[in-house]
Design a protein around this motif. Structure first.
Motif, PDB file in Angstrom:
ATOM      1  N   THR A  23      35.569  25.490  34.914  1.00 45.78           N
ATOM      2  CA  THR A  23      35.406  25.172  36.336  1.00 45.78           C
ATOM      3  C   THR A  23      35.493  23.668  36.563  1.00 45.78           C
ATOM      4  N   LYS A  61      39.278  31.254  40.687  1.00 43.10           N
ATOM      5  CA  LYS A  61      38.219  32.271  40.561  1.00 43.10           C
ATOM      6  C   LYS A  61      38.598  33.587  41.242  1.00 43.10           C
ATOM      7  N   THR A  62      39.291  33.511  42.356  1.00 40.77           N
ATOM      8  CA  THR A  62      39.609  34.751  43.073  1.00 40.77           C
ATOM      9  C   THR A  62      40.841  35.448  42.512  1.00 40.77           C
ATOM     10  N   ASN A  64      41.920  35.153  39.269  1.00 40.32           N
ATOM     11  CA  ASN A  64      41.793  35.339  37.806  1.00 40.32           C
ATOM     12  C   ASN A  64      43.060  34.921  37.085  1.00 40.32           C
TER      13      ASN A  64
END
Length: 67
Positions: A23, A61-62, A64
């Protein structure tokens, strides 16, 4: 005058294509691309960095896609 614009466009695409594994890396890469883009457009680089960091982390993150 066209060569620097083309070079910048290619460099920006390369920077945006790099997602990062963690991240922190995702935020750093997105923030860098956002800051550079904002500076070129004569906007606030800090705002551009914040939007770029958030956008890259959210996308990774959304979707992948990055991990």
């Amino acid at each position: 005058m066209r060569i620097p614009q083309i070079f910048f466009a290619l460099a920006t695409c390369a920077g945006l294509a790099a997602c990062g594994d963690t991240t922190g890396e995702q935020a750093l890469l997105g923030g860098g691309a956002g800051a550079v883009g904002a500076a070129v457009l004569s906007a606030d680089p800090l705002f551009g960095a914040a939007v770029g960091a958030a956008g890259n982390v959210l996308y990774c993150k959304t979707q992948n896609y990055c991990n």
